[in-house]
Scaffold this motif. Structure first.
Motif, PDB file in Angstrom:
ATOM      1  N   ARG A  11     165.633  89.664 -17.593  1.00 60.05           N
ATOM      2  CA  ARG A  11     164.285  89.489 -17.045  1.00 60.05           C
ATOM      3  C   ARG A  11     163.223  89.987 -18.040  1.00 60.05           C
ATOM      4  O   ARG A  11     162.150  89.384 -18.170  1.00 60.05           O
ATOM      5  CB  ARG A  11     164.168  90.218 -15.712  1.00 60.05           C
ATOM      6  CG  ARG A  11     165.012  89.583 -14.607  1.00 60.05           C
ATOM      7  CD  ARG A  11     164.695  90.174 -13.240  1.00 60.05           C
ATOM      8  NE  ARG A  11     165.494  89.499 -12.208  1.00 60.05           N
ATOM      9  CZ  ARG A  11     166.634  89.961 -11.722  1.00 60.05           C
ATOM     10  NH1 ARG A  11     167.121  91.122 -12.178  1.00 60.05           N
ATOM     11  NH2 ARG A  11     167.293  89.291 -10.803  1.00 60.05           N
ATOM     12  N   ALA A  26     162.847  87.303 -20.622  1.00 61.14           N
ATOM     13  CA  ALA A  26     162.014  86.193 -20.159  1.00 61.14           C
ATOM     14  C   ALA A  26     160.538  86.525 -20.316  1.00 61.14           C
ATOM     15  O   ALA A  26     159.731  85.663 -20.702  1.00 61.14           O
ATOM     16  CB  ALA A  26     162.342  85.871 -18.702  1.00 61.14           C
ATOM     17  N   ARG A  55     157.806  84.572 -23.278  1.00 60.88           N
ATOM     18  CA  ARG A  55     156.520  83.932 -22.974  1.00 60.88           C
ATOM     19  C   ARG A  55     155.399  84.412 -23.898  1.00 60.88           C
ATOM     20  O   ARG A  55     154.408  83.712 -24.082  1.00 60.88           O
ATOM     21  CB  ARG A  55     156.149  84.198 -21.518  1.00 60.88           C
ATOM     22  CG  ARG A  55     157.045  83.498 -20.510  1.00 60.88           C
ATOM     23  CD  ARG A  55     156.436  83.522 -19.118  1.00 60.88           C
ATOM     24  NE  ARG A  55     156.420  84.868 -18.557  1.00 60.88           N
ATOM     25  CZ  ARG A  55     157.387  85.368 -17.792  1.00 60.88           C
ATOM     26  NH1 ARG A  55     158.470  84.628 -17.518  1.00 60.88           N
ATOM     27  NH2 ARG A  55     157.296  86.583 -17.298  1.00 60.88           N
ATOM     28  N   LEU A  97     165.860  81.722 -15.557  1.00 57.02           N
ATOM     29  CA  LEU A  97     164.715  82.329 -16.241  1.00 57.02           C
ATOM     30  C   LEU A  97     164.207  81.477 -17.399  1.00 57.02           C
ATOM     31  O   LEU A  97     163.162  81.783 -17.985  1.00 57.02           O
ATOM     32  CB  LEU A  97     165.104  83.720 -16.759  1.00 57.02           C
ATOM     33  CG  LEU A  97     165.404  84.783 -15.688  1.00 57.02           C
ATOM     34  CD1 LEU A  97     166.034  86.009 -16.322  1.00 57.02           C
ATOM     35  CD2 LEU A  97     164.133  85.157 -14.934  1.00 57.02           C
ATOM     36  N   ILE A 141     165.625  80.994 -20.431  1.00 56.14           N
ATOM     37  CA  ILE A 141     165.763  81.611 -21.761  1.00 56.14           C
ATOM     38  C   ILE A 141     167.075  81.237 -22.454  1.00 56.14           C
ATOM     39  O   ILE A 141     167.392  81.790 -23.507  1.00 56.14           O
ATOM     40  CB  ILE A 141     165.656  83.151 -21.672  1.00 56.14           C
ATOM     41  CG1 ILE A 141     166.721  83.718 -20.718  1.00 56.14           C
ATOM     42  CG2 ILE A 141     164.255  83.572 -21.244  1.00 56.14           C
ATOM     43  CD1 ILE A 141     166.791  85.237 -20.723  1.00 56.14           C
TER      44      ILE A 141
END
Length: 371
Positions: free
Chosen positions: A207, A210, A214, A242, A244
Motif C-alpha cells: 500500500r 502504491a 503515484r 493497487l 502496481i
C-alpha cells in the motif's frame, strides 16, 4: 541449516568460536542444509540427527543423547523452540552438562501458526526450568520469555552479529542484479527482504508502494522472499488491485547476499509485530543501505538515528519515510550510508557476537552464571 536468519547466526557463531580455538560440533535435525559446507570448511563437525518428520521424536532424542555422551561437551547451546526442548529432555540422560537455550523471537500470540506451534510454545514454557541459562537476541525477546513465565534471572541478551565482510556495498553486483530485475539506469528501487508471512507486513509495504508510485515517476519495488503459496497469491492479488504489478518484482526465495542489498536504494522493514533482531535489517545496514523501519522489537535501538522509524501498520507514514530516505540519499553524498554501516560495525558485528557469547558460555561452563 537451510536459509534463515537463525541458521546464519549459528553458522557465524560456530565458525567464530572455532577460529578462537574451541572445539565446536553442530547437531541438526535435518541434514543437507546450505550452510553445512561453510561449517565443515572450518573443521566443524555437523551431525545429522536424521529427523523424519514431526512425530519422529524418541529415536532423535536417543541419537542426541548418544552424541552428547560421545562428545562430552562443556556446554550444550540450543537454538530456538524444538532444539530447546530436545536439549532439555536429553539433559537428565547425559553426564552433567549445562544447557543453554536460545530464544530468538518476540512473537507473543502464536495462535495463527497452528496448534503444533502453540503446543511447542506451551511445552517450552513448561520445560524452561531445565535450562541452566537462556540467551535472547533482543530485549523484546527477553520480555516475551519473561511474560511466558521463564525465569528472568536466567536470561541474558546477546544481540545478533552481522558479518561486515560478507555484507558490504558492491557496485558491480548492484548493476548485475538490477539488470536481472529489469531496473534500468538510476531508477529508484525500494525493496523488502522477508519471508511471506503476515507478521512481516507485506500488505502495508504494497500500500505504501502504491502511494509512492503515484508521486515518484519510474520508481520500482521488489519483494525478496517466499512463503505459503496461498498467502503469496493473496499478496499478488493485492498488488493487482493497487495497480502496481507493472513496477513490482517478486524475486522469490534466494540466498541473500550483498548483491541483493546493494541493488536497493532503500531497504524496508514493515513488520507489524513480533520482530526480535531482524538479520535482514543489520545486513542492509552493513551494506550502507538507507533503511525505513517500523517500530517493533529492538528495531529502534538497532538503527539509532540512521533510519526513519514509523508506526507499524501505517502505510502513509511508511511511504513518507521512504520518500524522505530517497531524497536524503541523493543529497548527502553518502554520509548516511557510511554512518549506517559504521553503526553495525561498532555495535552488532560478528566479532562482538562471538566475544560476548564466548565469555558468557565460559561463565556457564564454570557454573559462575548468576542472572
Amino acid at each position: 541449516m537451510n536459509l534463515g536468519g537463525c541458521e546464519r547466526q549459528v553458522t557465524a557463531l560456530a565458525r567464530g568460536l572455532r577460529r578462537n580455538g574451541h572445539h565446536v560440533a553442530v547437531a541438526v535435525f535435518y541434514g543437507g542444509g546450505v550452510f553445512e559446507d561453510e561449517l565443515r570448511a572450518d573443521g566443524i563437525a555437523v551431525h545429522d540427527l536424521s529427523k523424519r518428520g514431526r512425530w519422529d521424536t524418541v529415536p532423535v532424542l536417543a541419537r542426541l543423547v548418544r552424541l552428547i555422551r560421545s562428545e562430552r561437551p562443556d556446554v550444550v547451546d540450543a537454538y530456538m523452540g524444538l532444539a530447546n526442548l530436545f536439549a532439555a529432555l536429553a539433559k537428565p540422560l547425559c553426564p552433567p552438562v549445562p544447557v543453554v537455550w536460545g530464544i530468538r523471537t518476540a512473537i507473543g500470540d502464536v495462535s495463527s501458526y497452528g496448534w503444533a506451534t502453540w503446543a511447542g510454545t506451551w511445552l517450552e514454557r513448561l520445560a524452561s526450568p531445565l535450562a541452566d541459562a537462556i540467551v535472547t537476541n533482543s530485549h523484546a525477546a527477553r520480555e516475551r520469555a519473561v511474560a511466558m513465565g521463564m525465569d528472568a534471572r536466567k536470561i541474558v541478551v546477546i544481540p545478533n552479529g552481522i558479518d561486515c565482510e560478507r555484507f558490504r556495498f558492491d557496485l558491480e553486483a548492484r548493476a548485475r542484479l538490477r539488470a536481472e530485475w529489469g531496473v534500468h539506469g538510476d531508477a529508484p528501487l525500494v525493496g523488502i527482504v522477508a519471508r511471506l508471512d503476515p507478521v512481516k507486513g507485506h500488505a502495508v509495504f504494497l500500500r505504501a508502494a502504491a502511494r509512492l508510485a503515484r508521486s515518484h515517476e519510474g520508481i520500482r519495488f521488489v519483494c525478496i522472499g517466499d512463503g505459503d503459496p496461498s498467502y503469496r497469491d493473496r499478496l499478488r492479488g493485492l498488488a493487482e488491485e493497487l495497480g502496481i504489478s507493472s513496477c513490482l518484482s517478486w524475486a522469490g526465495s534466494r540466498r541473500v547476499t550483498r548483491e541483493v542489498y546493494s541493488a536497493l536504494d532503500v531497504a524496508v522493514l514493515s513488520s507489524g509485530a513480533g520482530e526480535s533482531f531482524p538479520n535482514t535489517l543489520g545486513e542492509a545496514m552493513a551494506c550502507g543501505r538507507p533503511c525505513v523501519v517500523t517500530d517493533t522489537g529492538d528495531v529502534r535501538s538497532i538503527v539509532g538515528d540512521t533510519a526513519a522509524v514509523v508506526p507499524p501498520g501505517d502505510d502513509a507514514a511508511l511511504a513518507r519515510g521512504i520518500a524522505g530516505a530517497l531524497e536524503r540519499s541523493g543529497a548527502d553524498g553518502g554520509s548516511m550510508s557510511a554512518a549506517t554501516r559504521a553503526r553495525i560495525e561498532a555495535h552488532y558485528s560478528v566479532d562482538l557476537l562471538v566475544r560476548r557469547t564466548e565469555a558468557f558460555l565460559d561463565r556457564v561452563r564454570r557454573r559462575a552464571w548468576v542472572g
